[in-house]
Design a protein around this motif. Structure first.
Motif, short mmCIF file in Angstrom:
data_model
loop_
_atom_site.label_atom_id
_atom_site.label_comp_id
_atom_site.label_asym_id
_atom_site.label_seq_id
_atom_site.Cartn_x
_atom_site.Cartn_y
_atom_site.Cartn_z
N SER A 1 6.91 20.69 -16.54
CA SER A 1 6.10 21.52 -17.44
C SER A 1 4.63 21.19 -17.32
CB SER A 1 6.56 21.33 -18.89
OG SER A 1 7.89 21.75 -19.07
N ASN A 2 4.31 19.90 -17.28
CA ASN A 2 2.91 19.48 -17.12
C ASN A 2 2.36 19.95 -15.78
OD1 ASN A 2 2.88 18.20 -19.62
ND2 ASN A 2 3.57 16.25 -18.77
N ALA A 3 3.19 19.84 -14.74
CA ALA A 3 2.74 20.29 -13.42
C ALA A 3 2.49 21.79 -13.41
CB ALA A 3 3.79 19.93 -12.37
N CYS A 4 3.36 22.54 -14.07
CA CYS A 4 3.20 23.99 -14.14
C CYS A 4 1.89 24.37 -14.83
CB CYS A 4 4.40 24.61 -14.87
SG CYS A 4 4.39 26.41 -14.91
N GLN A 5 1.58 23.67 -15.91
CA GLN A 5 0.32 23.95 -16.61
C GLN A 5 -0.89 23.67 -15.73
OE1 GLN A 5 0.70 21.53 -20.22
NE2 GLN A 5 0.94 23.40 -21.41
N ARG A 6 -0.82 22.58 -14.97
CA ARG A 6 -1.95 22.24 -14.09
C ARG A 6 -2.15 23.32 -13.03
NH1 ARG A 6 0.43 17.11 -14.18
NH2 ARG A 6 1.20 17.39 -12.05
N TRP A 7 -1.06 23.80 -12.44
CA TRP A 7 -1.18 24.82 -11.39
C TRP A 7 -1.70 26.14 -11.97
CZ3 TRP A 7 -1.71 22.47 -7.27
CH2 TRP A 7 -0.87 21.43 -6.85
N LEU A 8 -1.28 26.47 -13.19
CA LEU A 8 -1.75 27.73 -13.79
C LEU A 8 -3.21 27.65 -14.24
CD1 LEU A 8 1.38 28.74 -15.92
CD2 LEU A 8 0.59 29.76 -13.78
N LYS A 9 -3.69 26.44 -14.59
CA LYS A 9 -5.07 26.26 -15.03
C LYS A 9 -6.03 26.07 -13.86
CE LYS A 9 -3.99 24.32 -19.59
NZ LYS A 9 -4.10 23.13 -20.48
N ALA A 10 -5.49 25.92 -12.67
CA ALA A 10 -6.36 25.73 -11.50
C ALA A 10 -7.20 26.98 -11.26
CB ALA A 10 -5.50 25.43 -10.27
N ASN A 11 -8.29 26.81 -10.54
CA ASN A 11 -9.18 27.94 -10.26
C ASN A 11 -9.32 28.10 -8.74
OD1 ASN A 11 -10.97 30.02 -10.54
ND2 ASN A 11 -12.75 28.70 -10.99
N PRO B 1 -5.61 30.12 -10.01
CA PRO B 1 -4.27 29.62 -10.33
C PRO B 1 -3.37 29.62 -9.09
CG PRO B 1 -4.99 31.23 -11.95
CD PRO B 1 -5.98 31.29 -10.81
N ASN B 2 -2.59 28.57 -8.96
CA ASN B 2 -1.65 28.47 -7.84
C ASN B 2 -0.28 28.96 -8.33
OD1 ASN B 2 0.12 27.65 -5.74
ND2 ASN B 2 -1.32 26.04 -5.13
N ILE B 3 -0.06 30.24 -8.20
CA ILE B 3 1.15 30.86 -8.74
C ILE B 3 2.40 30.36 -8.01
CG2 ILE B 3 2.33 33.03 -9.21
CD1 ILE B 3 -0.19 32.54 -10.88
N GLU B 4 2.28 30.17 -6.70
CA GLU B 4 3.45 29.75 -5.92
C GLU B 4 3.97 28.40 -6.39
OE1 GLU B 4 4.75 28.92 -1.25
OE2 GLU B 4 2.73 29.62 -1.76
N ARG B 5 3.06 27.43 -6.56
CA ARG B 5 3.49 26.11 -7.01
C ARG B 5 3.95 26.13 -8.46
NH1 ARG B 5 2.75 21.68 -3.95
NH2 ARG B 5 1.56 21.90 -2.03
N ALA B 6 3.33 26.98 -9.28
CA ALA B 6 3.76 27.10 -10.67
C ALA B 6 5.19 27.63 -10.75
CB ALA B 6 2.81 28.02 -11.44
N LEU B 7 5.53 28.60 -9.90
CA LEU B 7 6.88 29.14 -9.87
C LEU B 7 7.89 28.09 -9.42
CD1 LEU B 7 6.25 32.72 -8.41
CD2 LEU B 7 6.91 32.12 -10.75
#
Length: 235
Positions: free
Chosen positions: A25-35, A37-43
């Motif tokens: 969950s923490n990793a997903c938040q980091r990927w979505l907050k990136a600029n 957002p890294n959608i592939e890694r979040a998925l």
């Protein structure tokens, strides 16, 4: 099983998948907050969350089934599927410890009748111990897993290249631990599960370093057809 041991067992079983849910969950938040957002890694993180949450649900449902219908949770399982499920559940941890996991599975393995959730949890626990054993080693970190058939048993081997066993005679004792935050129930539970399946769980030192844990589970050997002497035999 005493109440304290039962409580520790349940806590031990559900703690790892819940920890994996939090980590992913923490990793997903980091990927979505990136600029950007890294959608592939979040998925991918969401997929790991789903997998870990399902594992936690499996444990809870399994405990409920054991309490209401003891003895009905065993099924015919392919050994390869068990070790692959355990490996996938521990993939995030392996990345965090910078460990490469290698799996070798013998072809044409026989299926085994086991409690799928229990045996998978044994393998998860052994993999986790192997990863943690290599946390501070300076050499290349590889966790080798293998499954083979020998002496009417299916043998799962988990081998690390860590520091080895400090207390080989005590590691399977309940509440004995060398970890700072350990409960000392993991290996005790694993051995109890192996014993309940008519199998064996043991550990041995590697040469020159590291430890190998082996889980040996029996499988049913088809009975040979009865030999009938031909009519009129003079033997």
């Amino acid at each position: 099983m005493k109440l304290a041991e039962l409580s520790a067992s349940i806590a031990h079983e559900v703690s790892h998948p819940l920890t994996s849910v939090l980590t992913s969950s923490n990793a997903c938040q980091r990927w979505l907050k990136a600029n950007p957002p890294n959608i592939e890694r979040a998925l991918l993180a969401i997929e790991r969350i789903t997998r870990a949450a399902n594992a936690a649900c499996d444990v809870v449902n399994h405990i409920r089934a054991l309490s209401t219908q003891p003895g009905v949770t065993r099924e015919l399982v392919a050994p390869q599927s068990l070790v692959e499920e355990a490996r996938d559940l521990m993939a995030d941890d392996a990345s965090r410890y910078f460990v490469r996991m290698e799996l070798a599975v013998e072809s044409d393995l026989p299926s085994i009748v086991v409690d799928r959730i229990q045996i998978r949890q044994v393998l998860v626990n052994l993999i986790r111990n192997g990863l943690e054993a290599m946390e501070f080693v300076p050499r290349s970190r590889v966790l080798r897993m293998s499954v083979e058939c020998t002496d009417h048993t299916v043998r799962f081997a988990i081998s690390d290249c860590g520091m080895g066993l400090k207390f080989p005679d005590r590691i399977f004792e309940p509440f004995f631990t060398t970890k700072f935050q350990g409960m000392g129930m993991g290996l005790a539970i694993c051995r109890a599960i192996a014993d309940a399946h008519g199998g064996r769980l043991f550990a041995k030192q590697n040469d020159p370093y590291g430890t190998t844990f082996e889980l040996a589970l029996p499988f049913e050997v088809p009975s040979l057809p009865e030999v009938v002497e031909p009519s009129g035999s003079t033997l």
